[in-house]
Scaffold this motif. Structure first.
Motif, PDB file in Angstrom:
ATOM      1  N   HIS A 227       0.848  -1.194   0.000  1.00  0.00           N
ATOM      2  CA  HIS A 227       0.000   0.000   0.000  1.00  0.00           C
ATOM      3  C   HIS A 227       0.885   1.245   0.000  1.00  0.00           C
ATOM      4  N   SER A 228       0.313   2.354  -0.433  1.00  0.00           N
ATOM      5  CA  SER A 228       1.093   3.589  -0.535  1.00  0.00           C
ATOM      6  C   SER A 228       1.351   4.232   0.816  1.00  0.00           C
ATOM      7  N   GLY A 229       0.523   3.913   1.821  1.00  0.00           N
ATOM      8  CA  GLY A 229       0.632   4.576   3.112  1.00  0.00           C
ATOM      9  C   GLY A 229      -0.211   5.834   3.198  1.00  0.00           C
ATOM     10  N   ARG A 230      -0.783   6.263   2.065  1.00  0.00           N
ATOM     11  CA  ARG A 230      -1.652   7.433   2.064  1.00  0.00           C
ATOM     12  C   ARG A 230      -3.097   6.990   2.280  1.00  0.00           C
ATOM     13  N   PRO A 231      -3.955   7.867   2.798  1.00  0.00           N
ATOM     14  CA  PRO A 231      -5.373   7.515   2.916  1.00  0.00           C
ATOM     15  C   PRO A 231      -5.945   7.165   1.539  1.00  0.00           C
ATOM     16  N   ALA A 232      -6.744   6.111   1.480  1.00  0.00           N
ATOM     17  CA  ALA A 232      -7.325   5.698   0.198  1.00  0.00           C
ATOM     18  C   ALA A 232      -8.287   6.753  -0.315  1.00  0.00           C
ATOM     19  N   ARG A 233      -8.254   6.990  -1.612  1.00  0.00           N
ATOM     20  CA  ARG A 233      -9.197   7.914  -2.234  1.00  0.00           C
ATOM     21  C   ARG A 233     -10.617   7.348  -2.164  1.00  0.00           C
ATOM     22  N   PRO A 234     -11.625   8.223  -2.127  1.00  0.00           N
ATOM     23  CA  PRO A 234     -13.001   7.724  -2.133  1.00  0.00           C
ATOM     24  C   PRO A 234     -13.345   7.101  -3.477  1.00  0.00           C
ATOM     25  N   TRP A 235     -13.909   5.917  -3.452  1.00  0.00           N
ATOM     26  CA  TRP A 235     -14.300   5.198  -4.671  1.00  0.00           C
ATOM     27  C   TRP A 235     -15.804   5.007  -4.668  1.00  0.00           C
ATOM     28  N   LEU A 236     -16.443   5.336  -5.805  1.00  0.00           N
ATOM     29  CA  LEU A 236     -17.901   5.249  -5.912  1.00  0.00           C
ATOM     30  C   LEU A 236     -18.366   4.042  -6.717  1.00  0.00           C
ATOM     31  N   GLY A 237     -17.470   3.450  -7.509  1.00  0.00           N
ATOM     32  CA  GLY A 237     -17.901   2.374  -8.400  1.00  0.00           C
ATOM     33  C   GLY A 237     -18.697   2.928  -9.567  1.00  0.00           C
ATOM     34  N   LEU A 238     -18.209   4.027 -10.114  1.00  0.00           N
ATOM     35  CA  LEU A 238     -18.920   4.771 -11.153  1.00  0.00           C
ATOM     36  C   LEU A 238     -18.028   4.921 -12.380  1.00  0.00           C
ATOM     37  N   TYR A 239     -18.546   4.556 -13.544  1.00  0.00           N
ATOM     38  CA  TYR A 239     -17.841   4.756 -14.810  1.00  0.00           C
ATOM     39  C   TYR A 239     -18.555   5.879 -15.547  1.00  0.00           C
ATOM     40  N   ALA A 240     -17.890   7.015 -15.647  1.00  0.00           N
ATOM     41  CA  ALA A 240     -18.535   8.234 -16.118  1.00  0.00           C
ATOM     42  C   ALA A 240     -18.334   8.441 -17.616  1.00  0.00           C
ATOM     43  N   THR A 241     -19.219   9.223 -18.200  1.00  0.00           N
ATOM     44  CA  THR A 241     -19.102   9.641 -19.595  1.00  0.00           C
ATOM     45  C   THR A 241     -19.020  11.162 -19.646  1.00  0.00           C
ATOM     46  N   GLU A 242     -18.396  11.664 -20.687  1.00  0.00           N
ATOM     47  CA  GLU A 242     -18.237  13.112 -20.848  1.00  0.00           C
ATOM     48  C   GLU A 242     -18.703  13.487 -22.243  1.00  0.00           C
ATOM     49  N   ASP A 243     -19.640  14.419 -22.332  1.00  0.00           N
ATOM     50  CA  ASP A 243     -20.198  14.824 -23.623  1.00  0.00           C
ATOM     51  C   ASP A 243     -20.396  16.328 -23.615  1.00  0.00           C
ATOM     52  N   GLU A 244     -19.578  17.025 -24.403  1.00  0.00           N
ATOM     53  CA  GLU A 244     -19.600  18.483 -24.436  1.00  0.00           C
ATOM     54  C   GLU A 244     -19.438  19.025 -23.019  1.00  0.00           C
ATOM     55  N   GLU A 245     -20.472  19.613 -22.419  1.00  0.00           N
ATOM     56  CA  GLU A 245     -20.316  20.194 -21.090  1.00  0.00           C
ATOM     57  C   GLU A 245     -21.140  19.454 -20.045  1.00  0.00           C
TER      58      GLU A 245
END
Length: 327
Positions: A227-245
């Motif tokens: 492990h990195s020793g840093r606090p784990a980032r928050p994970w949502l289990g989300l795969y996002a899409t990006e379209d224009e804005e």
């Protein structure tokens, strides 16, 4: 044990000329190994990344430590490393750092004589700097490239780098390839291929390379603990899409925090904890600002004609994956 020979080659015009570099290119090529991983079918990452994965890795320690990309070895049950001279040794994954994307692999047998690639300083790579991006297999599998950009990169899988390296021309087998700067030191590891639009409808292919400076502060802790020793980032289990804005939900990790909270594919994400989002960078920046793994993340979403708030209790991504056996 895999024993397939690669027949592809980088065209001569794109291969690095040893006369143009002030460091021993062949030694750097010899420090790169082929990484072949077998992942069990019930692994969480098997559906997205497959059960058989292959790429490159760089020998960074005489004790047999190999640096590669985490997606190549994540949840692997069996790993084989093939050296430049054809010798093969079994290995085990010891760490995947989800923040940087790096993976560490430990050889389980000796491969004496493989040169160690010295670690460099990726902050010194500026636009236009000449480099070499090399996969396993020698000069024929290496590309003479330049730094095309240094800028943030955000991926749909809850991944973001503040100062990613982009190189051109693109390497055709980028996964785990070593990027060597003009001083001959390892400056990063190849992760992705991307396409950038150009004037006149032309397209420029680029590689996204993870900077080595993302690894340096955590290397010894990763090696020792997994492990990195840093606090784990928050994970949502989300795969996002990006379209224009706008930012949307493409899919959800089965059983992940977002799915359990009621988020659905095709929802549009308007804000995170009251902060408006319009692209992947602003989305993941706002999610990270909510705190470490376990923090509650409030999404404002639109679903059809409805607008609603959903509170998602984030998690540590590593808890949803098979842990490396060595740790």
């Amino acid at each position: 044990m895999p024993d397939d020979d690669d027949e592809w080659e980088v065209p001569d015009a794109f291969q690095p000329d040893p006369a143009e570099f002030a460091f021993p290119l062949q030694e750097r090529f010899d420090s790169i190994v082929t990484v072949k991983a077998q992942v069990p079918p019930d692994a969480t990452s098997a559906a997205a990344l497959g059960v058989e994965r292959e790429g490159s890795g760089v020998w960074i320690d005489q004790g047999g430590l190999v640096l590669t990309m985490g997606y190549l070895v994540m949840e692997a049950e069996t790993i084989w490393l093939t050296a430049h001279d054809g010798r093969v040794v079994q290995a085990t994954p010891i760490a995947t750092d989800f923040e940087s994307g790096f993976g560490l692999v430990q050889a389980l047998g000796r491969l004496p004589g493989i040169p160690v690639a010295p670690l460099g300083d990726s902050d010194g790579l500026k636009f236009g700097t000449s480099c070499v991006l090399a996969a396993a297999g020698g000069r024929e599998h290496a590309v003479a490239c330049t730094i095309a950009a240094r800028q943030p990169f955000a991926g749909y899988w809850e991944y973001m780098l503040d100062n990613a390296i982009f190189t051109a021309p693109a390497h055709p087998h980028w996964g785990g390839a070593g990027l060597f700067g003009p001083d001959g030191r390892l400056a990063g590891i190849g992760s992705l291929i991307l396409q950038q639009g150009q004037p006149g409808g032309k397209r420029l292919d680029l590689n996204m390379v993870v900077p080595i400076n993302e690894l340096l502060p955590i290397l010894e802790t990763l090696r020792r603990t997994g492990h990195s020793g840093r606090p784990a980032r928050p994970w949502l289990g989300l795969y996002a899409t990006e379209d224009e804005e706008t930012v949307g939900v493409g899919s959800l990790a089965k059983g992940g925090p977002a799915e359990r909270a009621g988020l659905r594919p095709r929802d549009r994400i308007l804000a995170v904890d009251g902060q408006a989002v319009n692209d992947l960078v602003s989305l993941w920046t706002a999610v990270r600002a909510a705190g470490p793994a376990g923090a509650a993340v409030k999404l404002t979403v639109s679903r059809g004609q409805k607008q609603m708030d959903l509170s998602i209790t984030s998690s540590d991504r590593a808890r949803h994956l098979k842990a490396p056996r060595l740790h």
